[in-house]
Design an enzyme around this catalytic site. Structure first.
Site, PDB file in Angstrom:
ATOM      1  N   ASP A 143     -10.808   2.443  -3.334  1.00  0.00           N
ATOM      2  CA  ASP A 143     -11.316   2.102  -2.007  1.00  0.00           C
ATOM      3  C   ASP A 143     -12.839   2.078  -1.981  1.00  0.00           C
ATOM      4  OD1 ASP A 143      -8.869   1.752  -0.844  1.00  0.00           O
ATOM      5  OD2 ASP A 143      -8.778   3.729   0.096  1.00  0.00           O
ATOM      6  N   ASP A 186       0.830  -1.208   0.000  1.00  0.00           N
ATOM      7  CA  ASP A 186       0.000   0.000   0.000  1.00  0.00           C
ATOM      8  C   ASP A 186       0.865   1.258   0.000  1.00  0.00           C
ATOM      9  OD1 ASP A 186      -2.369   1.439  -0.025  1.00  0.00           O
ATOM     10  OD2 ASP A 186      -3.209   0.427   1.722  1.00  0.00           O
TER      11      ASP A 186
END
Length: 720
Positions: free
Chosen positions: A527, A457
């Site tokens: 997301d 990430d």
């Protein structure tokens, strides 16, 4: 499709040295202009008559060279110093401050399917090498540029583009990908008028706001498309410059913003690649060429021949509240559903109880895992799944042991206050000691535990980008060296742990490009897991990137980002368009929901080879409401998968016909669910209905509907 016997041919164009680059679908004709200027005489369809002195160049070269400016003429590359007043691809400054270069052609080299054209600026000793790698079976050409300083004095590279592309006069429109966090990859069309349009990132990474992919077409023409995609995960720039005669000049590469490269005598610099091509069948056809190229040549070779696993990610179920007993319960339930990879997200390490602390301290939390992480890893493997874990190696919290020991390791300027974003700072991967320390910590984690997968990430843009420890002349190299450092660490990990899978994630879809996809097996798109929003994001994403690289998540409802509610089947069908993932609290799912989910996962496993490795056709693009359909065809055209959606149905609206594409017209196909047999010609001419059975009252407020159909070719023997 025509056979290509020779991808690269030396030829002439109006008596000038020229090179013809051919693929099955298109061709590129390069030649030398007066003074050694690289011309792009043709880029487009291959009618078979390209090359030779019969080809008409774009400009009357019989005029005296000193009177011939290059405005409005399609160039293969532009250098500051050319007789042109357009965006330069290369700007190199000498010690005396002059930045004018005049590279003259020296030699060419053809080896296999790679052409290298070498130019030299005698005054400065700058050598410029253009590389063209032709992928004849995929319809694309990889371009990059290498510069070398063969002079006696240092040079400063202030701008160096991977490629310059010139198109002849016409009215053009561009297609690019734009958005923001939670709304990434929105396909955007604009007319290109006189002047410049710049698409870029200055955030340090690819970004949520724009993506380094483009397509170009002539206004009013539905067919021909020119396209390009940049293999770079840092700051990038694509400039579309419409000249006064409507010729189009495109410059793509590393963003020159706040960036320069110090080139000592003997030093070299190579740009990232720009992959470019041409398709006769629009943006959809261009996407299919890019998809095949990525599957065969970009995505890590270790896992190309095996389907990406169905995975479960713990984030939406646990957030930072990670505890080994609860994780085992989630893993047990995931295995029952048919999940193949279990991924523990943020919260397993250091002092990580929120996003305020712990980043950089990649040590297992002994409170959350009193018997170590191995207890969970072993149980996941015993359940028949692979084990994955979340990392954010490029970032650090100020509240961490790493930062307290090495505050100088972050990107910073000594006289400027650093800006926190998500309570974290960016480690300077341009530094050798930073790379080695991060690599050692992650290596130890992977060596101590049989970890199969890393979700890598990256959750903030870069500010105060400084490298005060470097020599002054090197400090503006930090933007590029940081990205190269990230690539180095990821590449070394892949080499040391060859079976490791990596997913690239950056606050969702903030870092996806052909550079990182050479090291990561697949990528997050957003997301935002709302399926109607995801349809539009996945549509845009798949203009540039292969379904095999696209991760989709099935989340709980109401959806965490938008608060909307949609049926379980709809959420699964949207996520099935690429690599299927699941998050959310599956322990809270009812028995009936678990049964349906297990059936959907089993069905996806039957379809995924076609979805991930077949040719994709968007039959009806997604919109705010109405039908949507996307189709996948296996390479041998024997299997077809069609997803049909109804988004927020409109009362009184009649059904549409959805005509399939890319089938074998003479072949018979059988629908798997009911045995209906018809021909490829009928499916392409008459198509399928978009209608769904009338739902029982009361109707769902949004009326989200979806179905998936599998069609399989029927052999003639079976028909008889």
């Amino acid at each position: 499709m025509p056979e290509v016997t020779s991808a690269i041919t030396r030829t002439t164009c109006a008596g000038r040295p020229a090179w013809l680059l051919r693929t099955r679908w298109n061709a590129m004709l390069l030649s030398l202009g007066d003074g050694g200027v690289l011309m792009l005489d043709h880029w487009g369809g291959d009618g078979g008559g390209l090359g030779g002195d019969s080809y008409l160049p774009h400009t009357p070269w019989n005029r005296p060279s000193q009177a011939q400016f290059l405005d409005g003429v399609p160039l293969g590359y532009s250098v500051y110093g050319d007789r042109a007043f357009k965006e330069p691809g290369l700007v190199v400054a000498r010690a005396d401050g002059s930045a004018v270069s005049r590279p003259a052609w020296r030699e060419d080299h053809v080896e296999d399917d790679v052409l290298r054209l070498v130019f030299e600026d005698v005054g400065s000793g700058l050598v410029v090498e253009h590389r063209f790698a032709v992928f004849a079976e995929h319809g694309v050409v990889e371009r990059d540029v290498l510069v070398e300083n063969r002079g006696a004095e240092a040079l400063r590279v202030e701008r160096i583009a991977s490629a310059v592309l010139g198109l002849p006069p016409a009215r053009y429109e561009s297609w690019t990908l734009h958005g923001r966090w939670g709304d990434e990859y929105q396909l955007t069309r604009r007319d290109l008028a006189a002047g410049k349009v710049v698409v870029e990132s200055r955030r340090g990474f690819t970004s949520h706001e724009a993506n380094p992919w483009f397509a170009l077409s002539r206004v009013g023409e539905a067919g021909p498309v020119w396209f390009g995609a940049l293999a770079w995960s840092g700051n990038w720039s694509i400039v579309f410059e419409t000249e006064r005669n409507d010729a189009l000049h495109v410059v793509a590469g590393v963003n020159p913003f706040d960036s320069a490269w110090h080139l000592e005598p003997g030093g070299t610099f190579r740009t990232p690649s720009l992959v470019c091509g041409y398709a006769e069948d629009g943006v959809d056809g261009a996407a299919r060429l890019l998809h095949r190229y990525q599957r065969d040549h970009v995505l890590p070779a270790r896992h190309r021949d095996t389907p990406p696993p169905v995975h479960y990610n713990t984030w939406l179920a646990t957030s930072f509240d990670v505890e080994v007993g609860h994780q085992v319960e989630l893993a047990t339930r995931a295995a029952e559903l048919g999940v193949e990879l279990f991924v523990v997200d943020d919260g397993w390490f250091g002092a990580r109880t929120s996003d305020h602390a712990g980043l950089g301290d990649w040590v297992v939390d002994p409170v959350k895992f009193p018997n170590g992480l191995g207890e969970l890893v072993d149980e996941v493997h015993r359940l028949g799944m692979r084990f994955g874990i979340w990392l954010e190696p490029e970032m650090v919290n100020p509240d961490s042991d790493l930062y307290r020991a090495h505050p100088d390791w972050v990107l910073h300027l000594p006289d400027r206050e650093t800006t926190l974003s998500r309570h974290q700072l960016v480690l300077n991967f341009a530094r050798h000691d930073v790379r080695e320390a991060v690599l050692a910590r992650v290596r130890a984690l992977l060596a101590d535990h049989p970890i199969d997968f890393v979700k890598w990430d990256h959750n903030r843009p870069y500010t105060e980008v400084g490298w005060p420890q470097a020599p002054v002349e090197r400090r503006r190299e930090v933007w590029v060296r940081h990205v190269r450092g990230v690539y180095e660490v990821m590449g070394r990990l892949r080499a040391e742990f060859p079976d490791l899978m990596i997913e690239t994630c950056a606050g969702g879809g903030g870092r996806v490009d052909l550079g990182v996809l050479g090291l990561a097996d697949f990528a997050q798109v957003s997301d935002n897991t709302d399926p109607s929003d995801r349809l539009r994001a996945q549509y845009g994403f798949s203009r540039a990137y292969a379904p095999r690289a696209m991760v989709g998540w099935v989340a709980d409802v109401p959806e965490p980002t938008t608060g909307r509610t949609s049926p379980l089947e709809f959420r699964f069908h949207v996520a099935m368009q690429g690599v299927l993932g699941i998050s959310g609290d599956i322990l809270g799912w009812s028995g009936e929901e678990r049964t349906r989910a297990a059936g959907l996962i089993a069905g996806y496993k039957r379809l995924r080879a076609v979805v991930q490795d077949g040719d994709q056709y968007w039959l009806v693009p997604p919109a705010e409401s109405g039908p949507c359909a996307v189709q996948y065809v296996s390479r041998d055209r024997r299997e077809v998968v069609v997803f049909v959606y109804q988004v927020r149905g409109v009362a009184g609206e009649g059904p549409r016909r959805i005509r399939l594409r890319g089938l074998d017209a003479e072949r018979h196909y059988r629908r798997a669910d009911d045995g209906l047999v018809t021909t490829g010609a009928a499916l392409m001419a008459a198509g399928l209905s978009s209608a769904f059975p009338q739902p029982p009252a009361p109707r769902h407020t949004e009326d989200w509907r979806s179905r998936v159909e599998l069609w399989e070719a029927v052999d003639e023997e079976a028909m008889s």
